[in-house]
Design an enzyme around this catalytic site. Sequence first.
Site, short mmCIF file in Angstrom:
data_model
loop_
_atom_site.label_atom_id
_atom_site.label_comp_id
_atom_site.label_asym_id
_atom_site.label_seq_id
_atom_site.Cartn_x
_atom_site.Cartn_y
_atom_site.Cartn_z
N HIS A 192 0.85 -1.19 0.00
CA HIS A 192 0.00 0.00 0.00
C HIS A 192 0.88 1.24 0.00
O HIS A 192 1.80 1.36 0.80
CB HIS A 192 -0.92 0.02 1.22
CG HIS A 192 -1.99 1.06 1.15
ND1 HIS A 192 -1.75 2.36 1.52
CD2 HIS A 192 -3.27 1.01 0.73
CE1 HIS A 192 -2.87 3.07 1.34
NE2 HIS A 192 -3.79 2.27 0.86
N ASP A 226 -11.52 -6.85 3.73
CA ASP A 226 -11.56 -5.45 4.18
C ASP A 226 -10.41 -4.72 3.50
O ASP A 226 -9.24 -4.92 3.84
CB ASP A 226 -11.42 -5.36 5.70
CG ASP A 226 -12.59 -6.00 6.42
OD1 ASP A 226 -13.72 -5.86 5.93
OD2 ASP A 226 -12.36 -6.65 7.45
N LEU A 227 -10.73 -3.86 2.56
CA LEU A 227 -9.73 -3.20 1.74
C LEU A 227 -8.70 -2.47 2.59
O LEU A 227 -9.06 -1.63 3.42
CB LEU A 227 -10.42 -2.22 0.78
CG LEU A 227 -9.52 -1.54 -0.26
CD1 LEU A 227 -8.90 -2.57 -1.19
CD2 LEU A 227 -10.32 -0.50 -1.04
N ASP A 228 -7.42 -2.79 2.39
CA ASP A 228 -6.30 -2.14 3.07
C ASP A 228 -6.36 -2.29 4.59
O ASP A 228 -5.79 -1.48 5.33
CB ASP A 228 -6.22 -0.65 2.70
CG ASP A 228 -6.01 -0.44 1.22
OD1 ASP A 228 -5.36 -1.29 0.59
OD2 ASP A 228 -6.49 0.57 0.68
N GLU A 229 -7.06 -3.31 5.07
CA GLU A 229 -7.18 -3.53 6.52
C GLU A 229 -6.56 -4.86 6.94
O GLU A 229 -6.71 -5.28 8.08
CB GLU A 229 -8.65 -3.51 6.94
CG GLU A 229 -9.37 -2.18 6.71
CD GLU A 229 -8.90 -1.09 7.66
OE1 GLU A 229 -8.35 -1.44 8.73
OE2 GLU A 229 -9.06 0.09 7.33
#
Length: 285
Positions: A192, A226-229
């Site tokens: 990310h 869960d996007l970017d989690e």
Amino acid sequence: MSEMSFILTITSDPLPGIIAAVSTAIVDLGGNITETNQHWDRPANRFFLRVAFVGPEGLTVEDVEEALAPTVDKLGLDLKVVDAARPPKIIAMVSKFDHALLHLLYQIRVGWLRAEVAAVVSNHEDARRIAEHEGIRFVHLPVTPETKPKQEAALLDLVEETGAELVILARYMQVLSDDLTRKLSGRAINIHHSFLPAFKGANPYKQAYQRGVKLIGATSHYVTADLDEGPIIEQDVARISHADTGEDLVAIGRDTESRVLARAVKSHLERRVLLSDHRTVVFAK
């Protein structure tokens, strides 16, 4: 006479006697421990162990698993054993930004990262020349809302066909479906372009520039629905100043992303990353 090399990892309740039992089993097999790491996550009440060892010629993963089976059954251990001498197979996914992919390939070439790239997958044609130059299979899977389910199925078929142990999203700019992330749980790593959990969403470097930050960073994590989690594996930051432009931040950021992703991939492939709920235990070398 050549030695065999293995890595075993254990996740369990924090019960007494685990390290002693594992060490004894390795000695009984004629093995010699070269590295050991352990951690007791007290809030989660879970114990984590990683042991690297060498053994006599002819020793197999199955032999190690059989020797530890009584301890596994008695103490309820989650045991994994791998042949450390065999380079793991990986699939690298990329869109148009190729810096993270190029860094991975370089680190493999010089031997810092031990892996075999089974394929480079992209939703664009830009990375084809890189893959072909390295003698790596290139798979073009253009994605649209209509073709996404078919293309994700093709990716899973490729993982199974090649025996790839890890899928790396090296700046692959497509969101994976919930179904695909579940099927690749613990086997897909993303980079990310931000120091999570800050400046989420689009244009993180623009946000950072507008806020006048003095540090920018990158985060590598496991891919989840869960996007970017997902559980974070590796992070780093780079210092900047008021004199740096937005373009400078992009360049510095790409360098940071490349290094962070490579370190995360190395830790995973060396079995140094163990999951503890939504967190990770990462054993340093």
